[in-house]
Design a protein around this motif. Structure first.
Motif, PDB file in Angstrom:
ATOM      1  N   LEU A 253      37.442  -1.689 -74.158  1.00  0.00           N
ATOM      2  CA  LEU A 253      36.710  -2.945 -74.083  1.00  0.00           C
ATOM      3  C   LEU A 253      36.023  -3.106 -72.740  1.00  0.00           C
ATOM      4  O   LEU A 253      34.819  -3.388 -72.664  1.00  0.00           O
ATOM      5  CB  LEU A 253      37.684  -4.103 -74.332  1.00  0.00           C
ATOM      6  CG  LEU A 253      37.116  -5.493 -74.466  1.00  0.00           C
ATOM      7  CD1 LEU A 253      36.429  -5.610 -75.817  1.00  0.00           C
ATOM      8  CD2 LEU A 253      38.229  -6.500 -74.362  1.00  0.00           C
ATOM      9  N   PHE A 254      36.759  -2.895 -71.659  1.00  0.00           N
ATOM     10  CA  PHE A 254      36.177  -3.034 -70.333  1.00  0.00           C
ATOM     11  C   PHE A 254      35.177  -1.917 -70.034  1.00  0.00           C
ATOM     12  O   PHE A 254      34.187  -2.142 -69.341  1.00  0.00           O
ATOM     13  CB  PHE A 254      37.271  -3.091 -69.267  1.00  0.00           C
ATOM     14  CG  PHE A 254      37.886  -4.446 -69.144  1.00  0.00           C
ATOM     15  CD1 PHE A 254      37.232  -5.463 -68.487  1.00  0.00           C
ATOM     16  CD2 PHE A 254      39.124  -4.710 -69.700  1.00  0.00           C
ATOM     17  CE1 PHE A 254      37.787  -6.718 -68.374  1.00  0.00           C
ATOM     18  CE2 PHE A 254      39.694  -5.961 -69.597  1.00  0.00           C
ATOM     19  CZ  PHE A 254      39.021  -6.971 -68.929  1.00  0.00           C
ATOM     20  N   ALA A 255      35.410  -0.730 -70.553  1.00  0.00           N
ATOM     21  CA  ALA A 255      34.471   0.377 -70.336  1.00  0.00           C
ATOM     22  C   ALA A 255      33.122   0.073 -70.974  1.00  0.00           C
ATOM     23  O   ALA A 255      32.071   0.286 -70.352  1.00  0.00           O
ATOM     24  CB  ALA A 255      35.045   1.669 -70.898  1.00  0.00           C
ATOM     25  N   PHE A 256      33.142  -0.429 -72.199  1.00  0.00           N
ATOM     26  CA  PHE A 256      31.876  -0.749 -72.852  1.00  0.00           C
ATOM     27  C   PHE A 256      31.191  -1.948 -72.203  1.00  0.00           C
ATOM     28  O   PHE A 256      29.967  -2.004 -72.141  1.00  0.00           O
ATOM     29  CB  PHE A 256      32.077  -0.990 -74.345  1.00  0.00           C
ATOM     30  CG  PHE A 256      32.246   0.272 -75.131  1.00  0.00           C
ATOM     31  CD1 PHE A 256      31.285   1.263 -75.081  1.00  0.00           C
ATOM     32  CD2 PHE A 256      33.356   0.467 -75.916  1.00  0.00           C
ATOM     33  CE1 PHE A 256      31.426   2.431 -75.800  1.00  0.00           C
ATOM     34  CE2 PHE A 256      33.513   1.628 -76.644  1.00  0.00           C
ATOM     35  CZ  PHE A 256      32.542   2.613 -76.589  1.00  0.00           C
ATOM     36  N   PHE A 257      31.973  -2.916 -71.728  1.00  0.00           N
ATOM     37  CA  PHE A 257      31.362  -4.041 -71.030  1.00  0.00           C
ATOM     38  C   PHE A 257      30.680  -3.574 -69.752  1.00  0.00           C
ATOM     39  O   PHE A 257      29.549  -3.969 -69.467  1.00  0.00           O
ATOM     40  CB  PHE A 257      32.402  -5.116 -70.698  1.00  0.00           C
ATOM     41  CG  PHE A 257      31.836  -6.229 -69.864  1.00  0.00           C
ATOM     42  CD1 PHE A 257      31.013  -7.179 -70.435  1.00  0.00           C
ATOM     43  CD2 PHE A 257      32.111  -6.312 -68.509  1.00  0.00           C
ATOM     44  CE1 PHE A 257      30.475  -8.204 -69.667  1.00  0.00           C
ATOM     45  CE2 PHE A 257      31.587  -7.322 -67.741  1.00  0.00           C
ATOM     46  CZ  PHE A 257      30.762  -8.274 -68.319  1.00  0.00           C
ATOM     47  N   LEU A 258      31.359  -2.740 -68.971  1.00  0.00           N
ATOM     48  CA  LEU A 258      30.749  -2.248 -67.740  1.00  0.00           C
ATOM     49  C   LEU A 258      29.525  -1.390 -68.026  1.00  0.00           C
ATOM     50  O   LEU A 258      28.526  -1.462 -67.295  1.00  0.00           O
ATOM     51  CB  LEU A 258      31.769  -1.461 -66.925  1.00  0.00           C
ATOM     52  CG  LEU A 258      32.819  -2.301 -66.218  1.00  0.00           C
ATOM     53  CD1 LEU A 258      33.832  -1.399 -65.533  1.00  0.00           C
ATOM     54  CD2 LEU A 258      32.180  -3.231 -65.223  1.00  0.00           C
ATOM     55  N   SER A 259      29.589  -0.598 -69.079  1.00  0.00           N
ATOM     56  CA  SER A 259      28.437   0.213 -69.445  1.00  0.00           C
ATOM     57  C   SER A 259      27.237  -0.672 -69.792  1.00  0.00           C
ATOM     58  O   SER A 259      26.120  -0.431 -69.342  1.00  0.00           O
ATOM     59  CB  SER A 259      28.796   1.104 -70.627  1.00  0.00           C
ATOM     60  OG  SER A 259      27.670   1.802 -71.083  1.00  0.00           O
ATOM     61  N   GLY A 260      27.473  -1.699 -70.572  1.00  0.00           N
ATOM     62  CA  GLY A 260      26.390  -2.616 -70.933  1.00  0.00           C
ATOM     63  C   GLY A 260      25.911  -3.442 -69.757  1.00  0.00           C
ATOM     64  O   GLY A 260      24.718  -3.709 -69.618  1.00  0.00           O
ATOM     65  N   ALA A 261      26.825  -3.853 -68.892  1.00  0.00           N
ATOM     66  CA  ALA A 261      26.438  -4.659 -67.736  1.00  0.00           C
ATOM     67  C   ALA A 261      25.619  -3.848 -66.744  1.00  0.00           C
ATOM     68  O   ALA A 261      24.713  -4.382 -66.093  1.00  0.00           O
ATOM     69  CB  ALA A 261      27.676  -5.220 -67.057  1.00  0.00           C
ATOM     70  N   LEU A 262      25.903  -2.566 -66.619  1.00  0.00           N
ATOM     71  CA  LEU A 262      25.119  -1.735 -65.715  1.00  0.00           C
ATOM     72  C   LEU A 262      23.740  -1.417 -66.294  1.00  0.00           C
ATOM     73  O   LEU A 262      22.796  -1.221 -65.534  1.00  0.00           O
ATOM     74  CB  LEU A 262      25.874  -0.442 -65.400  1.00  0.00           C
ATOM     75  CG  LEU A 262      27.117  -0.635 -64.533  1.00  0.00           C
ATOM     76  CD1 LEU A 262      27.856   0.679 -64.373  1.00  0.00           C
ATOM     77  CD2 LEU A 262      26.752  -1.205 -63.180  1.00  0.00           C
ATOM     78  N   ARG A 263      23.631  -1.381 -67.609  1.00  0.00           N
ATOM     79  CA  ARG A 263      22.324  -1.140 -68.220  1.00  0.00           C
ATOM     80  C   ARG A 263      21.447  -2.385 -68.185  1.00  0.00           C
ATOM     81  O   ARG A 263      20.237  -2.290 -68.052  1.00  0.00           O
ATOM     82  CB  ARG A 263      22.483  -0.690 -69.672  1.00  0.00           C
ATOM     83  CG  ARG A 263      23.012   0.690 -69.802  1.00  0.00           C
ATOM     84  CD  ARG A 263      23.115   1.065 -71.238  1.00  0.00           C
ATOM     85  NE  ARG A 263      23.727   2.390 -71.332  1.00  0.00           N
ATOM     86  CZ  ARG A 263      23.620   3.139 -72.385  1.00  0.00           C
ATOM     87  NH1 ARG A 263      22.941   2.726 -73.439  1.00  0.00           N
ATOM     88  NH2 ARG A 263      24.191   4.323 -72.415  1.00  0.00           N
ATOM     89  N   ASN A 264      22.064  -3.559 -68.385  1.00  0.00           N
ATOM     90  CA  ASN A 264      21.299  -4.808 -68.407  1.00  0.00           C
ATOM     91  C   ASN A 264      22.074  -5.870 -67.647  1.00  0.00           C
ATOM     92  O   ASN A 264      22.807  -6.669 -68.245  1.00  0.00           O
ATOM     93  CB  ASN A 264      21.052  -5.232 -69.858  1.00  0.00           C
ATOM     94  CG  ASN A 264      20.104  -6.389 -69.966  1.00  0.00           C
ATOM     95  OD1 ASN A 264      19.598  -6.878 -68.962  1.00  0.00           O
ATOM     96  ND2 ASN A 264      19.860  -6.841 -71.190  1.00  0.00           N
ATOM     97  N   PRO A 265      21.936  -5.912 -66.316  1.00  0.00           N
ATOM     98  CA  PRO A 265      22.725  -6.869 -65.517  1.00  0.00           C
ATOM     99  C   PRO A 265      22.414  -8.335 -65.825  1.00  0.00           C
ATOM    100  O   PRO A 265      23.263  -9.202 -65.640  1.00  0.00           O
ATOM    101  CB  PRO A 265      22.341  -6.536 -64.080  1.00  0.00           C
ATOM    102  CG  PRO A 265      21.750  -5.176 -64.125  1.00  0.00           C
ATOM    103  CD  PRO A 265      21.164  -5.011 -65.481  1.00  0.00           C
ATOM    104  N   ALA A 266      21.231  -8.612 -66.318  1.00  0.00           N
ATOM    105  CA  ALA A 266      20.875 -10.001 -66.614  1.00  0.00           C
ATOM    106  C   ALA A 266      21.678 -10.547 -67.794  1.00  0.00           C
ATOM    107  O   ALA A 266      21.939 -11.754 -67.864  1.00  0.00           O
ATOM    108  CB  ALA A 266      19.386 -10.104 -66.910  1.00  0.00           C
ATOM    109  N   ALA A 267      22.074  -9.696 -68.720  1.00  0.00           N
ATOM    110  CA  ALA A 267      22.817 -10.143 -69.901  1.00  0.00           C
ATOM    111  C   ALA A 267      24.326 -10.118 -69.695  1.00  0.00           C
ATOM    112  O   ALA A 267      25.068 -10.536 -70.572  1.00  0.00           O
ATOM    113  CB  ALA A 267      22.457  -9.280 -71.096  1.00  0.00           C
ATOM    114  N   ALA A 268      24.784  -9.651 -68.544  1.00  0.00           N
ATOM    115  CA  ALA A 268      26.226  -9.518 -68.320  1.00  0.00           C
ATOM    116  C   ALA A 268      26.927 -10.872 -68.292  1.00  0.00           C
ATOM    117  O   ALA A 268      28.029 -11.011 -68.812  1.00  0.00           O
ATOM    118  CB  ALA A 268      26.491  -8.765 -67.026  1.00  0.00           C
ATOM    119  N   ASP A 269      26.278 -11.875 -67.704  1.00  0.00           N
ATOM    120  CA  ASP A 269      26.922 -13.191 -67.626  1.00  0.00           C
ATOM    121  C   ASP A 269      27.082 -13.841 -68.995  1.00  0.00           C
ATOM    122  O   ASP A 269      28.046 -14.562 -69.233  1.00  0.00           O
ATOM    123  CB  ASP A 269      26.126 -14.112 -66.709  1.00  0.00           C
ATOM    124  CG  ASP A 269      26.265 -13.737 -65.249  1.00  0.00           C
ATOM    125  OD1 ASP A 269      27.300 -13.113 -64.908  1.00  0.00           O
ATOM    126  OD2 ASP A 269      25.353 -14.048 -64.462  1.00  0.00           O
TER     127      ASP A 269
END
Length: 75
Positions: free
Chosen positions: A28-44
């Protein structure tokens, strides 16, 4: 098979759920970090989903632990 051996085998099988929950939290955290690094604006906007997923996954691990303890120590 004797009843005490069956209790130990059942508790061991129930305890597998704790390991699977740990794998789930890591994934779960690995996929979140992967997505957050690809699109930092959508991480929040995805952080509440991360917390909810973490809580559900961790609760399943705790339930597996509870079942294992109940099999071992309940009369």
């Amino acid at each position: 098979m004797d009843a005490s051996a069956a209790k130990l085998i059942g508790a061991g099988i129930a305890a597998i759920g704790m390991g699977l929950a740990a794998i789930g939290v890591g994934t779960l955290f690995a996929f979140f970090l992967s997505g957050a690094l690809r699109n930092p604006a959508a991480a929040d906007s995805q952080r509440p989903n991360l917390i909810f997923g973490f809580a559900v996954t961790e609760a399943l691990g705790i339930f597996a632990f509870l079942v294992a303890l109940l099999l071992l120590f309940a009369v």
